[in-house]
Scaffold this active site. Structure first.
Site, PDB file in Angstrom:
ATOM      1  CB  CYS A  32      -1.044  -0.025   1.274  1.00 34.66           C
ATOM      2  SG  CYS A  32      -2.023   1.484   1.248  1.00 34.66           S
TER       3      CYS A  32
ATOM      4  CG  HIS B 232      -6.951   2.685  -0.462  1.00 37.61           C
ATOM      5  ND1 HIS B 232      -7.250   1.260  -0.959  1.00 37.61           N
ATOM      6  CD2 HIS B 232      -5.864   2.409   0.467  1.00 37.61           C
ATOM      7  CE1 HIS B 232      -6.093   0.484  -0.428  1.00 37.61           C
ATOM      8  NE2 HIS B 232      -5.696   1.161   0.326  1.00 37.61           N
TER       9      HIS B 232
ATOM     10  CG  HIS C 280       1.907   4.021   3.176  1.00 39.03           C
ATOM     11  ND1 HIS C 280       1.584   5.139   2.598  1.00 39.03           N
ATOM     12  CD2 HIS C 280       1.292   3.143   3.184  1.00 39.03           C
ATOM     13  CE1 HIS C 280       0.154   5.004   2.243  1.00 39.03           C
ATOM     14  NE2 HIS C 280      -0.135   3.927   2.670  1.00 39.03           N
TER      15      HIS C 280
ATOM     16  CB  SER D 129      -8.384  13.765   6.740  1.00 39.20           C
ATOM     17  OG  SER D 129      -8.336  15.183   6.808  1.00 39.20           O
TER      18      SER D 129
ATOM     19  CG  HIS E  78       1.354   6.003   6.518  1.00 39.91           C
ATOM     20  ND1 HIS E  78       1.085   5.920   7.961  1.00 39.91           N
ATOM     21  CD2 HIS E  78       0.386   5.082   6.037  1.00 39.91           C
ATOM     22  CE1 HIS E  78      -0.076   5.400   8.402  1.00 39.91           C
ATOM     23  NE2 HIS E  78      -0.754   4.847   7.114  1.00 39.91           N
TER      24      HIS E  78
ATOM     25  N   GLY F 293      -2.560  10.018  10.532  1.00 33.51           N
ATOM     26  CA  GLY F 293      -2.783   8.869  11.557  1.00 33.51           C
ATOM     27  C   GLY F 293      -4.136   8.973  11.977  1.00 33.51           C
TER      28      GLY F 293
ATOM     29  CE  LYS G 182     -11.564   8.653   1.536  1.00 33.30           C
ATOM     30  NZ  LYS G 182     -10.533   8.636   2.054  1.00 33.30           N
TER      31      LYS G 182
END
Length: 402
Positions: A87, A165, A275, A309, A331, A334, A401
């Site tokens: 990923c 993703h 990552h 985000s 990455h 979080g 998304k």
């Protein structure tokens, strides 16, 4: 938060966990009891090299914390790599500027959604570039448990997946248009991982190995199980990278159609980085296996991508080659809360407010990805000023998304 030279990064903290190997943490929060337990479990394993490094976006995972960098000697932990093998992120800087996007954002989003399958969907037809991928020649040598999945793997190459993703059109501080996406090795990577994780757990059971967590079952170098896993891991990582390349090519063609009349353009900068993966590397003068579970390689020659985000900034970075982090960085931002908690803590009105100015879905299906469910990306970046330098700061104007 200011990310200029005046912004001072917190130094890493050496955690006192009474383990044989120390834990160095760049986290921007005190670890909770479960996070501490997970870090301690990993650091207590006898084959861990030097120390465990925790990145600023560290949070709970399975077996090992997401945001862990684990160097090991002569062993590998499949669950620490995770199930979405390879990923990662892909981004290109285009020659286009913000003004060329005026009035076109909604149609661009619709065209992306029509061209690139998301969620559990797959391509109806297989691209010529996908059929010609060299990796298919080696499929017959993958784990027996995935041999019926070749057709599905072919159809899923060039698809996004779900969860966190995404595909985004972004602008940098100079109003230059960037294209960015986040995806991995789809179902085939997941199934390869699950098969090998199960093998590792069974081996630990048969050998009566006492593990602090069953998900820390490992393979020892020189064994057939290690060789089989390492082979499949590298294959899945290559699949994931190619998957991002296929999607980015389609994505680029869509944007070129809207902004350049379909005329091909050359990216000014291209980045494609994992990552969630493991590689053989040299650190402190020794050959080791480095597992980055939610971390990006950040040597001085490496470009990386650290997304926020769906309503926050993202960053194109260049590594500083910090040896204490095994030349790694975070990455992303979080998560601060689980997906289920986010769905109960926030409303669609909150989502709409937090994604103002972004052409994206604003429905219950993406509520768990609301920006407030993530750490502030600016703070995460400030915590790793000793790991990376910022090359470009991006803000999305379109977000698709999974």
């Amino acid at each position: 938060m200011d990310l200029s030279e005046e912004a001072i990064a917190m130094p890493f903290e050496r955690l006192n966990l009474n383990t044989s190997n120390p834990v160095l943490s760049w986290a921007n929060h005190d670890l909770g009891s479960e996070e501490t337990r997970m870090a301690k479990n990993v650091a207590s394993l006898p084959f861990v090299f030097k120390h465990v490094a925790l990145m600023p976006d560290v949070h709970l995972g399975k077996g090992a914390l997401v945001g862990s960098v684990i160097a090991t000697k002569d062993a590998i932990i499949p669950a620490a790599v995770g199930v979405d093998i390879g990923c990662g992120m892909c981004a290109i800087q285009t020659p286009f500027t913000a003004g060329q996007l005026d009035g076109k954002l909604k149609k661009i989003r619709q065209d992306i959604e029509a061209a690139i399958p998301v969620g559990f969907n797959e391509n109806k037809e297989v691209d010529k570039d996908v059929l010609n991928w060299q990796g298919w020649r080696d499929f017959k040598h993958l784990h027996p448990g995935v041999q019926k999945l070749e057709s599905k793997a072919m159809k899923q190459m060039g698809s996004l997946g779900g969860g966190n993703h995404f595909i985004e059109v972004c602008l940098d501080a100079n109003d230059q248009v960037w294209l960015m996406l986040h995806s991995g090795s789809r179902n085939i990577g997941n199934m390869l991982a699950q098969n090998h994780i199960n093998t590792g757990k069974e081996l630990a059971r048969l050998a009566t190995i006492k593990l602090p967590d069953p998900d820390l079952a490992y393979f020892v170098a020189g064994t057939p199980e290690f060789a089989a896993y390492w082979h499949d891991l590298q294959w899945a990582q290559d699949y994931a990278r190619m998957n991002r390349e296929v999607m980015m090519a389609r994505f680029q063609r869509i944007v070129e159609q809207h902004l350049a009349g379909g005329k091909p353009t050359r990216p000014l900068l291209s980045v494609n980085c994992h990552h969630n993966y493991a590689e053989k590397e040299v650190h402190y003068g020794e050959d080791v296996y480095v597992t980055r579970k939610g971390a990006v390689r950040a040597r001085e020659t490496d470009y990386g991508i650290i997304p926020g985000s769906m309503g926050a900034k993202s960053f194109i970075v260049k590594g500083r080659g910090n040896p204490e982090s095994y030349c790694s960085c975070s990455h992303g931002a979080g998560r601060t809360m689980s997906r289920n908690k986010a769905k109960t803590a926030y409303t669609l009105d909150d989502l709409i407010q937090q994604t103002q100015g972004v052409e994206c879905r604003k429905d219950a299906g993406v509520l768990d990805e609301i920006p407030a469910a993530y750490k502030p990306i600016e703070q995460v970046m400030a915590n790793q000023a000793d790991l990376v330098e910022v090359v470009a700061t991006l803000k999305q104007v379109v977000c698709v998304k999974g």
